[in-house]
Design a protein around this motif. Structure first.
Motif, PDB file in Angstrom:
ATOM      1  N   VAL A  47      10.943   2.185  -2.094  1.00  0.00           N
ATOM      2  CA  VAL A  47      12.014   2.109  -1.062  1.00  0.00           C
ATOM      3  C   VAL A  47      11.416   2.084   0.345  1.00  0.00           C
ATOM      4  CG1 VAL A  47      12.087   4.445  -1.033  1.00  0.00           C
ATOM      5  CG2 VAL A  47      14.064   3.087  -0.318  1.00  0.00           C
ATOM      6  N   GLY A  48      11.795   1.301   1.364  1.00  0.00           N
ATOM      7  CA  GLY A  48      11.296   1.189   2.619  1.00  0.00           C
ATOM      8  C   GLY A  48       9.901   0.820   2.711  1.00  0.00           C
ATOM      9  N   PRO A  49       9.142   1.615   3.112  1.00  0.00           N
ATOM     10  CA  PRO A  49       7.400   1.361   3.178  1.00  0.00           C
ATOM     11  C   PRO A  49       6.888   1.850   2.047  1.00  0.00           C
ATOM     12  CG  PRO A  49       7.870   3.034   4.834  1.00  0.00           C
ATOM     13  CD  PRO A  49       9.401   2.713   4.162  1.00  0.00           C
ATOM     14  N   PHE A  50       7.473   2.469   1.133  1.00  0.00           N
ATOM     15  CA  PHE A  50       7.018   3.180   0.095  1.00  0.00           C
ATOM     16  C   PHE A  50       7.109   2.338  -1.211  1.00  0.00           C
ATOM     17  CE2 PHE A  50       8.380   6.558   2.979  1.00  0.00           C
ATOM     18  CZ  PHE A  50       7.165   7.318   3.317  1.00  0.00           C
ATOM     19  N   CYS A  51       5.946   2.364  -1.899  1.00  0.00           N
ATOM     20  CA  CYS A  51       5.830   1.598  -3.254  1.00  0.00           C
ATOM     21  C   CYS A  51       4.990   2.428  -4.129  1.00  0.00           C
ATOM     22  CB  CYS A  51       5.623   0.113  -2.739  1.00  0.00           C
ATOM     23  SG  CYS A  51       3.745   0.050  -2.318  1.00  0.00           S
ATOM     24  N   THR A  52       4.913   1.904  -5.373  1.00  0.00           N
ATOM     25  CA  THR A  52       4.241   2.573  -6.392  1.00  0.00           C
ATOM     26  C   THR A  52       3.344   1.604  -7.159  1.00  0.00           C
ATOM     27  OG1 THR A  52       6.289   4.147  -6.779  1.00  0.00           O
ATOM     28  CG2 THR A  52       4.518   4.093  -8.652  1.00  0.00           C
ATOM     29  N   ASP A  53       2.030   2.015  -7.369  1.00  0.00           N
ATOM     30  CA  ASP A  53       1.283   1.061  -8.191  1.00  0.00           C
ATOM     31  C   ASP A  53       1.216   1.445  -9.612  1.00  0.00           C
ATOM     32  OD1 ASP A  53      -0.328   3.249  -8.874  1.00  0.00           O
ATOM     33  OD2 ASP A  53      -2.300   2.391  -7.664  1.00  0.00           O
ATOM     34  N   VAL A  54       0.444   0.554 -10.469  1.00  0.00           N
ATOM     35  CA  VAL A  54       0.532   0.777 -11.884  1.00  0.00           C
ATOM     36  C   VAL A  54      -0.086   1.822 -12.287  1.00  0.00           C
ATOM     37  CG1 VAL A  54       0.825  -2.041 -12.256  1.00  0.00           C
ATOM     38  CG2 VAL A  54      -1.653  -0.859 -11.984  1.00  0.00           C
ATOM     39  N   ASP A  55      -0.694   2.369 -11.433  1.00  0.00           N
ATOM     40  CA  ASP A  55      -1.189   3.920 -12.044  1.00  0.00           C
ATOM     41  C   ASP A  55      -0.338   5.126 -11.807  1.00  0.00           C
ATOM     42  OD1 ASP A  55      -3.808   3.081 -13.326  1.00  0.00           O
ATOM     43  OD2 ASP A  55      -4.009   2.317 -11.553  1.00  0.00           O
ATOM     44  N   GLY A  56       0.844   4.713 -10.723  1.00  0.00           N
ATOM     45  CA  GLY A  56       1.664   5.887 -10.484  1.00  0.00           C
ATOM     46  C   GLY A  56       1.303   6.354  -9.137  1.00  0.00           C
ATOM     47  N   ASN A  57       0.419   5.625  -8.436  1.00  0.00           N
ATOM     48  CA  ASN A  57       0.153   6.349  -7.045  1.00  0.00           C
ATOM     49  C   ASN A  57       1.175   5.845  -6.231  1.00  0.00           C
ATOM     50  OD1 ASN A  57      -2.655   7.392  -7.596  1.00  0.00           O
ATOM     51  ND2 ASN A  57      -3.183   5.035  -8.040  1.00  0.00           N
ATOM     52  N   VAL A  58       1.494   6.625  -5.064  1.00  0.00           N
ATOM     53  CA  VAL A  58       2.582   6.474  -4.379  1.00  0.00           C
ATOM     54  C   VAL A  58       1.873   6.006  -3.146  1.00  0.00           C
ATOM     55  CG1 VAL A  58       4.772   7.055  -2.845  1.00  0.00           C
ATOM     56  CG2 VAL A  58       4.462   7.831  -5.548  1.00  0.00           C
ATOM     57  N   LEU A  59       2.353   4.751  -2.242  1.00  0.00           N
ATOM     58  CA  LEU A  59       1.559   4.386  -1.230  1.00  0.00           C
ATOM     59  C   LEU A  59       2.609   3.995   0.004  1.00  0.00           C
ATOM     60  CD1 LEU A  59       0.045   2.641  -3.766  1.00  0.00           C
ATOM     61  CD2 LEU A  59      -1.846   2.659  -2.043  1.00  0.00           C
ATOM     62  N   LEU A  60       2.095   4.298   1.266  1.00  0.00           N
ATOM     63  CA  LEU A  60       2.782   3.858   2.360  1.00  0.00           C
ATOM     64  C   LEU A  60       2.366   2.484   2.767  1.00  0.00           C
ATOM     65  CD1 LEU A  60       4.776   4.784   4.644  1.00  0.00           C
ATOM     66  CD2 LEU A  60       3.018   5.689   5.899  1.00  0.00           C
ATOM     67  N   ASP A  61       3.311   1.562   2.767  1.00  0.00           N
ATOM     68  CA  ASP A  61       2.725   0.115   2.978  1.00  0.00           C
ATOM     69  C   ASP A  61       3.156  -0.302   4.172  1.00  0.00           C
ATOM     70  OD1 ASP A  61       2.326  -2.471   3.301  1.00  0.00           O
ATOM     71  OD2 ASP A  61       3.504  -3.168   1.368  1.00  0.00           O
ATOM     72  N   PHE A  62       1.940  -0.279   5.345  1.00  0.00           N
ATOM     73  CA  PHE A  62       2.124  -0.606   6.727  1.00  0.00           C
ATOM     74  C   PHE A  62       1.592  -2.133   6.793  1.00  0.00           C
ATOM     75  CE2 PHE A  62       2.931   3.432   9.564  1.00  0.00           C
ATOM     76  CZ  PHE A  62       4.267   3.343   8.792  1.00  0.00           C
ATOM     77  N   THR A  63       1.746  -3.047   5.926  1.00  0.00           N
ATOM     78  CA  THR A  63       1.633  -4.320   5.827  1.00  0.00           C
ATOM     79  C   THR A  63       2.673  -5.189   5.883  1.00  0.00           C
ATOM     80  OG1 THR A  63       1.328  -4.828   3.584  1.00  0.00           O
ATOM     81  CG2 THR A  63      -0.643  -3.762   4.743  1.00  0.00           C
ATOM     82  N   SER A  64       3.761  -4.631   5.081  1.00  0.00           N
ATOM     83  CA  SER A  64       4.917  -5.342   4.772  1.00  0.00           C
ATOM     84  C   SER A  64       4.485  -6.980   4.073  1.00  0.00           C
ATOM     85  CB  SER A  64       5.773  -5.716   6.114  1.00  0.00           C
ATOM     86  OG  SER A  64       6.383  -4.514   6.489  1.00  0.00           O
ATOM     87  N   HIS A  65       3.572  -6.816   3.718  1.00  0.00           N
ATOM     88  CA  HIS A  65       2.934  -7.947   2.740  1.00  0.00           C
ATOM     89  C   HIS A  65       2.934  -9.225   3.844  1.00  0.00           C
ATOM     90  CE1 HIS A  65       3.841  -6.959  -1.448  1.00  0.00           C
ATOM     91  NE2 HIS A  65       4.401  -5.937  -0.796  1.00  0.00           N
ATOM     92  N   VAL A  66       1.951  -8.579   4.694  1.00  0.00           N
ATOM     93  CA  VAL A  66       1.748  -9.623   5.796  1.00  0.00           C
ATOM     94  C   VAL A  66       2.844 -10.172   6.658  1.00  0.00           C
ATOM     95  CG1 VAL A  66      -0.079 -11.529   6.867  1.00  0.00           C
ATOM     96  CG2 VAL A  66      -0.149 -10.331   4.528  1.00  0.00           C
ATOM     97  N   ALA A  67       4.133  -9.367   6.890  1.00  0.00           N
ATOM     98  CA  ALA A  67       5.114  -9.542   7.603  1.00  0.00           C
ATOM     99  C   ALA A  67       6.003 -10.493   6.695  1.00  0.00           C
ATOM    100  CB  ALA A  67       4.944 -10.242   8.893  1.00  0.00           C
ATOM    101  N   ALA A  68       5.693 -10.641   5.662  1.00  0.00           N
ATOM    102  CA  ALA A  68       6.724 -11.505   4.606  1.00  0.00           C
ATOM    103  C   ALA A  68       7.582 -10.682   3.935  1.00  0.00           C
ATOM    104  CB  ALA A  68       5.799 -12.101   3.452  1.00  0.00           C
TER     105      ALA A  68
END
Length: 455
Positions: A47-68
């Motif tokens: 949700v928002g800038p937060f996502c989960t990777d395949v190992d269950g780590n929660v990350l704060l994504d400040f790339t927005s997929h290179v603005a995409a």
């Protein structure tokens, strides 16, 4: 996942499952520009800038997929609309040979599509008297079509700028001046002249302004008596209002005014490449809106979800077969996402949020640099939520990027030793504070590690 309280949580990254996915992926994938082993789990919470990777780590994504992904993950407005869309097959049609309707009337459809996306884009560029759009699949294609229509209007020469990046198809590639590896060994469009791109007062005075007959490098080259390029032969001048790959360098305001004067004097066509900087990223709909510069063509992509070349009727060629593509205006879901993104930016007043949160983020970082609390950071720059921190060395930048990843903060490099930061346009005050804290802690830890190594 509660957006109001969630924070990054990292165990081991990359974890066992991520490494498995990456290894399997590269059994088939050609070498490319993967930054690190982040494997987003599309089935997990995000949700928002937060996502989960395949190992269950929660990350704060400040790339927005290179603005995409301008609105981050699972924006509720867009998700709700997509849920109500009874998906059909095919979801891509031959969009420059046929038309598509989402039901209802074209000015009020049940589900918006390519027609409505073009309608929105014309409204967004009305202040530049633009009235026509050509949709394509990607930003590079948007640039290809921009230069094609300018060449079709006359002229065989062009100006690009040092540090520029405009895409990886051969035409766009010919305009790149950010890294030699992008162009090395590939054929290029002839007649492209590269000139300095001033972003600071010093660069404007020492690299752009001259004692020559025109007063700046392009005006000197085009001077009717002492110049080396006939203005009648110039098809276009292309620039990024904020350079992306070139290091998030913001065009100097006087430089932009000089280009406007050249446009007025010689009738030069100005292409504003807004692939990364457009659709609200800088706090205005287009980054060029911050400048005293009138573009004749705007290229968009990334956050728009499709590629778009926007211009005026007198710039686009009249012949029907001069521009076409099978899928250009035919990606139904991507076009609808583009419409919903634009509508959400307006309805939720996200331009104001971009300005406020961008100022918040920039102030935190600038204060840290000024107070010596960001060792090795030498500059903070950008506009809105298109921000960058430059470091004293490339090694330090790379170490910060990698260390931030291991803390659960996703960032990207650009330029030679610059870190770019692209939070979603609806990022909250709490999320900016959280991201800034993680970044500054990372910078401090990298500095401590470097000091230990020196000892």
């Amino acid at each position: 996942m509660d957006r109001a309280t969630v924070e990054p949580q990292v165990d081991t990254i990359p974890g066992e499952r991520a490494s498995e996915w990456v290894d399997y992926h590269h059994e088939f994938a050609a070498p490319s520009t993967y930054v690190y082993e982040f494997v987003w789990d599309t089935t997990a919470e995000a949700v928002g800038p937060f996502c989960t990777d395949v190992d269950g780590n929660v990350l704060l994504d400040f790339t927005s997929h290179v603005a995409a992904a301008p609105l981050g993950y699972n924006n509720p407005t867009i998700r709700e609309k997509l849920r109500s869309f009874d998906l059909v097959d095919p979801l891509k049609i031959a969009g420059q040979d046929f038309y598509v309707s989402g039901g209802g009337r074209p000015d009020d459809p049940d589900f918006p599509g390519p027609t409505q996306l073009m309608d929105r884009l014309i409204a967004m560029t009305d202040h530049y008297d633009m009235d026509r759009v050509f949709l394509s699949n990607s930003g590079a294609e948007a640039v290809e079509n921009a230069i094609k229509i300018c060449y079709a209007a006359g002229g065989h020469r062009a100006f690009t700028f040092d540090g520029a990046f405009h895409g990886r198809t051969l035409g766009a590639l010919s305009l790149n001046r950010s890294k030699a590896v992008h162009r090395s060994g590939f054929p290029e469009i002839p007649g492209v002249v590269s000139v300095p791109y001033p972003a600071t007062d010093e660069e404007y005075e020492t690299r752009w302004r001259t004692d020559g007959p025109g007063g700046n490098v392009v005006a000197d080259a085009l001077h009717p008596e002492r110049g080396v390029v006939d203005p009648e032969e110039v098809a276009y001048l292309i620039l990024e209002p904020i350079q992306g790959e070139g290091g998030y360098r913001v065009a100097h305001p006087e430089f932009a005014r000089d280009l406007e004067a050249l446009r007025d004097r010689y009738g030069l066509k100005i292409i504003a490449d807004e692939i990364q900087s457009g659709v609200g990223r800088t706090g205005e709909l287009w980054a060029v809106d911050h400048l005293d510069l009138t573009p004749d063509v705007i290229t968009s992509g990334k956050g728009l979800r499709v590629g778009a070349t926007i211009s005026r009727s007198d710039v686009f060629p009249r012949e029907k077969s001069r521009l076409s593509s099978t899928w250009g205006a035919g990606d139904l879901v991507a076009a609808m996402q583009g419409v919903l993104t634009i509508d959400t930016i307006h309805e939720e007043d996200l331009l104001a949020n971009v300005r406020e949160r961008g100022e918040q983020f920039r102030t935190i970082l600038e204060d840290a640099v000024a107070d010596g609390d960001a060792p090795g950071a030498i500059d903070v720059r950008g506009r809105g939520l298109m921000l960058a921190v430059e470091f004293d060395t490339k090694d330090r930048r790379d170490a910060v990027l990698e260390s931030a990843f291991r803390r659960g903060l996703l960032t990207l490099g650009c330029g030679y030793k610059t870190l770019r930061l692209l939070p979603p346009l609806d990022v909250t005050e709490r999320e900016i504070e959280l991201g800034a804290r993680l970044l500054l802690e990372t910078i401090d830890d990298v500095a401590d590690e470097t000091d230990v190594e020196k000892r």
